[in-house]
Design an enzyme around this catalytic site. Structure first.
Site, PDB file in Angstrom:
ATOM      1  N   TYR A 177       4.073   7.358  13.633  1.00  0.00           N
ATOM      2  CA  TYR A 177       3.475   8.676  13.416  1.00  0.00           C
ATOM      3  C   TYR A 177       2.602   8.952  14.634  1.00  0.00           C
ATOM      4  O   TYR A 177       1.492   8.438  14.754  1.00  0.00           O
ATOM      5  CB  TYR A 177       2.662   8.694  12.124  1.00  0.00           C
ATOM      6  CG  TYR A 177       1.917   9.986  11.872  1.00  0.00           C
ATOM      7  CD1 TYR A 177       2.470  11.214  12.218  1.00  0.00           C
ATOM      8  CD2 TYR A 177       0.649   9.979  11.283  1.00  0.00           C
ATOM      9  CE1 TYR A 177       1.788  12.394  11.987  1.00  0.00           C
ATOM     10  CE2 TYR A 177      -0.030  11.155  11.052  1.00  0.00           C
ATOM     11  CZ  TYR A 177       0.547  12.358  11.407  1.00  0.00           C
ATOM     12  OH  TYR A 177      -0.133  13.535  11.186  1.00  0.00           O
ATOM     13  N   ASP A 217       7.692  10.955  12.771  1.00  0.00           N
ATOM     14  CA  ASP A 217       7.119  12.203  13.259  1.00  0.00           C
ATOM     15  C   ASP A 217       6.577  11.911  14.647  1.00  0.00           C
ATOM     16  O   ASP A 217       5.515  11.308  14.800  1.00  0.00           O
ATOM     17  CB  ASP A 217       6.009  12.658  12.304  1.00  0.00           C
ATOM     18  CG  ASP A 217       5.305  13.921  12.789  1.00  0.00           C
ATOM     19  OD1 ASP A 217       5.625  14.409  13.905  1.00  0.00           O
ATOM     20  OD2 ASP A 217       4.413  14.417  12.075  1.00  0.00           O
ATOM     21  N   HIS A 338       7.206  19.200   6.429  1.00  0.00           N
ATOM     22  CA  HIS A 338       8.305  18.562   7.155  1.00  0.00           C
ATOM     23  C   HIS A 338       9.448  18.311   6.187  1.00  0.00           C
ATOM     24  O   HIS A 338       9.219  17.998   5.012  1.00  0.00           O
ATOM     25  CB  HIS A 338       7.884  17.209   7.734  1.00  0.00           C
ATOM     26  CG  HIS A 338       6.793  17.264   8.750  1.00  0.00           C
ATOM     27  ND1 HIS A 338       6.992  16.939  10.069  1.00  0.00           N
ATOM     28  CD2 HIS A 338       5.473  17.568   8.621  1.00  0.00           C
ATOM     29  CE1 HIS A 338       5.838  17.049  10.720  1.00  0.00           C
ATOM     30  NE2 HIS A 338       4.907  17.425   9.861  1.00  0.00           N
TER      31      HIS A 338
END
EC number: 3.1.-.-
Length: 353
Positions: A177, A217, A338
Site C-alpha cells: 500500500y 494500491d 476502489h
C-alpha cells in the site's frame, strides 16, 4: 511468536506453528498442496471493518465465484495489538478494550465464514486505524516464508503496515500500500514518497532471482490512458497551492515525477503491468480502479492506481487481468472507493525431455 495470525483455530501449544496447512478442518492433504498460486485479487477495502459490516455478502459472493488463490487487501484500518504507550504487535489485531475486542470478533467471524475460511491470513497493521495490509492465502498453498518489509526481514514491519511479502517455491508475492504523494513539499509527503519509490526500485532490482507478482494500491497512474481526464488531474491543486518543481504539479498519483519513477521501477525491475499488457486501449467504463466522490468536482473522475505487476518472464502466462468495478455509481466497488482487480496466470508449461 506466531508467524501468522490464524483467525479460525487457536494455537493448541506453545510450539511455533508451521507454515504448512494442516489436514484438519477440511484442509487438503500433502498430495493436494499447490506449489504455485495462479489466481489473484487485490483490493483497497478503505476500512475492512466497514466492508464487513456493510458489504460482506456481496464481496463474499464475488470471491466465491472468482475463487482466487491469493487475496491482497490494503487499507485494512485495524489497529495493531498492544496497550496504549506500549510497543505494538503489527501481526495481531488490537483487543485490549471492549470496543477493540468487539471489532476484532466481528472481523474474525467474517473471515471464519465461507469462502474465507479456506484461507490463512497474515496481517501487517499500523498503531491506529490507518493504512495496514492483509494477505489471504489458500490453505492448499505453502509459503516458504512470509515477511513484512522491503528488506525481507521477517520480524521487521514497514511503518503503517504497508508491506507483506510471501515467498513460494517458484514465485514471490508482494502486497503493498504505497503512501500517497500528497500536495505539498513542505509537509514532507513528497520526500516520503520519493524514499518509498527508491526502496521499491532497489527491491525489484535485487529480487530478480525469482519471478515476482507485485500487487496492491500503488497510488500512481502511469500514463494518460490510466485516468479518465488527464488535463483535469494534471492541473489539480489543493487550495491554489503550486509546488515549486513543475514535475510535482497535479493530482497526487498523477504527477510527472511519480509517473517517471514508476516507469523506472518497471523498466529496471523488468516488470510488466498485467492489465495494460492485455488491454491496450482506454476503457472509459471498466478501465479504472479508483473513483472520485460521486458528488462534487470529482464525480466521474477516475484513476487506475491498483495493479497486478508481474516479472517479464511471466508475461506469456497472463491469461486474464480485469477491473471488477464500473461506472460513476461505483458498481462492483463493494462500498470502497476502489474496485477489486484480478489476475489469472496459466500453468507453466514444462519443456518435454
Amino acid at each position: 511468536m506466531k508467524r501468522f495470525f490464524k483467525p479460525i483455530e487457536k494455537e493448541g501449544s506453545a510450539k511455533k506453528p508451521s507454515l504448512s496447512p494442516s489436514k484438519q478442518g477440511g484442509e487438503k492433504g500433502e498430495e493436494d498442496i499447490k506449489k504455485e498460486p495462479l489466481k489473484f485479487v487485490t483490493w483497497n477495502a478503505n476500512s475492512l471493518l466497514l466492508r464487513v459490516k456493510n458489504n460482506w455478502p456481496q464481496f463474499s459472493d464475488f470471491i466465491s465465484n472468482l475463487d482466487p488463490d491469493i487475496i491482497a487487501i490494503q487499507e485494512v484500518r485495524m489497529p495493531a495489538a498492544g496497550p496504549k504507550g506500549a510497543p505494538k504487535n503489527p501481526r495481531e489485531l488490537k483487543d485490549d478494550t471492549s470496543s477493540s475486542r468487539e471489532e476484532k470478533q466481528i472481523l474474525l467471524r467474517a473471515l471464519s465464514s465461507p469462502p474465507f475460511e479456506n484461507y490463512h491470513v497474515w496481517w501487517s497493521l499500523a498503531d491506529s486505524k490507518y493504512a495496514g495490509t492483509a494477505l489471504l492465502v489458500k490453505k492448499c498453498l505453502q509459503p516458504v516464508k512470509v515477511s513484512f518489509s522491503l528488506d525481507k526481514t521477517v520480524s521487521k514491519h514497514e511503518p503503517d503496515g504497508r508491506v507483506i511479502l510471501a515467498e513460494f517455491e517458484t514465485v514471490r508475492i508482494l502486497n503493498t500500500y504505497a503512501p500517497n504523494n500528497g500536495w505539498k513539499e513542505e509537509e514532507n509527503s513528497f520526500q516520503r514518497r520519493r524514499k518509498w519509490d527508491k526502496r521499491l526500485l532497489d527491491f525489484v532490482v535485487q529480487s530478480s532471482d525469482k519471478p515476482l507478482i507485485w500487487c496492491g494500491d500503488l497510488n500512481v497512474s502511469h500514463e494518460d490512458i490510466d485516468v479518465t481526464h488527464p488535463e483535469f488531474f494534471s492541473a489539480a491543486k489543493m487550495n491554489g497551492y503550486v509546488p515549486p518543481n513543475k514535475e510535482d504539479w497535479g493530482q497526487p498519483g498523477f504527477t510527472l515525477a511519480e509517473r517517471k519513477r514508476f516507469g523506472a521501477i518497471l523498466k529496471e525491475g523488468r516488470l510488466v503491468d498485467a492489465y495494460r499488457y492485455l488491454h491496450k486501449e482506454k476503457d472509459m467504463e471498466r478501465g479504472f480502479s479508483w473513483s472520485g466522490h460521486p458528488i462534487g468536482k470529482y464525480r466521474g473522475k477516475r484513476m487506475r492506481i491498483d495493479y497486478l505487476i508481474v516479472s517479464d518472464k511471466l508475461k506469456d502466462r497472463i491469461a486474464a487481468c480485469e477491473m471488477h468495478g464500473q461506472g460513476i455509481e461505483l458498481e462492483g466497488f463493494y462500498g470502497s472507493d476502489h474496485c477489486p482487480v484480478s489476475l489469472h496466470l496459466s500453468e507453466e508449461c514444462k519443456a518435454a525431455n
